[in-house]
Motif scaffolding. Structure first.
Motif, PDB file in Angstrom:
ATOM      1  N   ARG A 121       0.823  -1.295  -0.017  1.00 55.02           N
ATOM      2  CA  ARG A 121      -0.161   0.122   0.137  1.00 55.02           C
ATOM      3  C   ARG A 121       1.047   1.151   0.063  1.00 55.02           C
ATOM      4  O   ARG A 121       1.930   1.306   0.576  1.00 55.02           O
ATOM      5  N   THR A 122       0.677   2.191  -0.822  1.00 50.41           N
ATOM      6  CA  THR A 122       1.144   3.437  -0.559  1.00 50.41           C
ATOM      7  C   THR A 122       0.416   4.605  -0.654  1.00 50.41           C
ATOM      8  O   THR A 122      -0.968   4.447  -0.854  1.00 50.41           O
ATOM      9  N   MET A 123       0.938   5.551  -0.016  1.00 49.96           N
ATOM     10  CA  MET A 123       0.043   6.870   0.145  1.00 49.96           C
ATOM     11  C   MET A 123       0.841   8.088  -0.629  1.00 49.96           C
ATOM     12  O   MET A 123       1.326   8.876   0.233  1.00 49.96           O
ATOM     13  N   PRO A 124       0.739   8.426  -1.600  1.00 49.52           N
ATOM     14  CA  PRO A 124       1.399   9.628  -2.343  1.00 49.52           C
ATOM     15  C   PRO A 124       0.499  10.860  -1.993  1.00 49.52           C
ATOM     16  O   PRO A 124      -0.648  10.631  -2.025  1.00 49.52           O
ATOM     17  N   ASN A 125       1.165  12.005  -1.980  1.00 53.74           N
ATOM     18  CA  ASN A 125       0.553  13.194  -1.673  1.00 53.74           C
ATOM     19  C   ASN A 125       0.426  14.036  -3.024  1.00 53.74           C
ATOM     20  O   ASN A 125       1.249  13.787  -4.035  1.00 53.74           O
ATOM     21  N   GLY A 133       6.675  14.864  -4.432  1.00 57.09           N
ATOM     22  CA  GLY A 133       5.643  14.189  -3.370  1.00 57.09           C
ATOM     23  C   GLY A 133       6.711  13.500  -2.049  1.00 57.09           C
ATOM     24  O   GLY A 133       7.630  13.468  -2.066  1.00 57.09           O
ATOM     25  N   LEU A 134       5.537  13.187  -1.299  1.00 58.12           N
ATOM     26  CA  LEU A 134       6.072  12.356  -0.068  1.00 58.12           C
ATOM     27  C   LEU A 134       5.099  11.398   0.064  1.00 58.12           C
ATOM     28  O   LEU A 134       3.735  11.212   0.077  1.00 58.12           O
ATOM     29  N   THR A 135       5.657   9.791  -0.239  1.00 56.38           N
ATOM     30  CA  THR A 135       4.896   8.697  -0.334  1.00 56.38           C
ATOM     31  C   THR A 135       4.986   7.900   0.909  1.00 56.38           C
ATOM     32  O   THR A 135       6.276   7.579   1.205  1.00 56.38           O
ATOM     33  N   GLY A 136       4.006   7.410   1.434  1.00 58.24           N
ATOM     34  CA  GLY A 136       4.249   6.479   2.593  1.00 58.24           C
ATOM     35  C   GLY A 136       4.013   5.072   2.161  1.00 58.24           C
ATOM     36  O   GLY A 136       3.218   4.924   1.154  1.00 58.24           O
ATOM     37  N   LEU A 137       4.656   4.480   2.656  1.00 63.69           N
ATOM     38  CA  LEU A 137       4.501   2.730   1.971  1.00 63.69           C
ATOM     39  C   LEU A 137       4.441   1.813   3.213  1.00 63.69           C
ATOM     40  O   LEU A 137       5.054   1.904   4.283  1.00 63.69           O
ATOM     41  N   TYR A 138       3.653   0.662   3.224  1.00 59.63           N
ATOM     42  CA  TYR A 138       3.367  -0.485   3.803  1.00 59.63           C
ATOM     43  C   TYR A 138       3.452  -1.514   3.007  1.00 59.63           C
ATOM     44  O   TYR A 138       2.437  -1.882   2.239  1.00 59.63           O
TER      45      TYR A 138
END
Length: 276
Positions: A121-125, A133-138
């Protein structure tokens, strides 16, 4: 198979997919190893013309040919799209799935695809659209280190990345990065309004706030040896005008307001995940 010759299928050809594709091609990734799938041809034609990638209106064709599948459709459309896939489960279990859709947990993806599917799962802004961007990843537990590295490289095409160890951490990233551009825009809106009240034109007010915001961000980036607190203190002379403004923020509990906003965002993200 080397990392650079994996075939990547983007299911959904919206702005975020287009930005990642642009970043990949710019970094030297082979265009003929990228497929974009979308129901209508308009966005596909633009991507094909700009980046010489492969395109199709058939999701099954794209997924079947891919080693990596980027799920980039709207969250409310995700279940219908995945349920419509006819690619056999054994084949899907050999692929890496990367989601850029908000709110859908790994367990739900594995219900829709396969219990053995490798999901990140990723959460790019939104600044990812500019490559900033800043992308969170799990990553799910069954995702290999090589697949994690590939995903990191993929999302680094549009900015910087931060991994979280638990899936709940994606909600924290949403509150601190995914939604946060809107927080800054809100503060900038407030400054623009004050500038206009003080007699500046709308264009002048926007220019002032835009330049101050850009300059401040650059100062943080170019002074990596200093904390943000130290940079703020350098601007805040004791007993001066800036100190008076900072004191006003503090007396109105700005830290508490920020905390409440972040917590509200996390709570809403948790609620949305339960609805998917």
């Amino acid at each position: 198979m080397t990392e650079s010759n994996r075939t990547i299928a983007f299911i959904g050809a919206g702005n975020m997919s287009a930005s990642i594709i642009a970043g990949l091609v710019k970094s030297g990734y082979a265009a003929d190893k990228i497929i974009a799938a979308n129901p209508s041809t308009g966005k596909l034609d633009v991507l094909k013309e700009k980046y010489a990638i492969n395109t199709t209106q058939d999701n099954n064709q794209a997924v079947a040919q891919a080693d990596v599948v980027v799920l980039a459709v709207k969250p409310q459309m995700m279940a219908d799209m995945l349920n419509a896939l006819t690619v056999d489960k054994a084949s899907l279990n050999k692929k890496l799935f990367i989601s850029i859709a908000a709110g859908i947990p790994v367990a739900r993806f594995q219900q829709l695809i396969s219990q053995e599917a490798a999901i990140v799962r990723t959460m790019p802004n939104t600044p990812s659209l500019l490559g900033l961007g800043l992308t969170g990843l799990y990553a799910a537990a069954n995702v290999s280190d090589a697949d994690k590295q590939f995903t990191d490289t993929l999302m680094s095409a549009v900015g910087k990345t931060v991994w979280v160890e638990s899936e709940d951490g994606i909600n924290n990233i949403t509150a601190l990065a995914g939604s946060a551009p809107a927080y800054f825009f809100l503060f900038m809106e407030g400054l623009v309004k004050q500038a206009e009240k003080l007699g500046f034109s709308a264009d002048e007010a926007k220019l002032i706030v835009e330049q101050v915001a850009n300059g401040s961000a650059q100062m943080v980036q170019q002074n990596s040896d200093k904390t943000i607190t130290e940079l703020r203190q350098q601007v805040t002379s004791k007993g001066g005008t800036t100190a008076a403004a900072i004191a006003s923020f503090e007396s109105n509990n700005l830290d508490s307001v920020i905390q409440q906003a972040v917590e509200a965002c996390i709570n809403r993200a948790e609620e949305m995940a339960k609805q998917m």
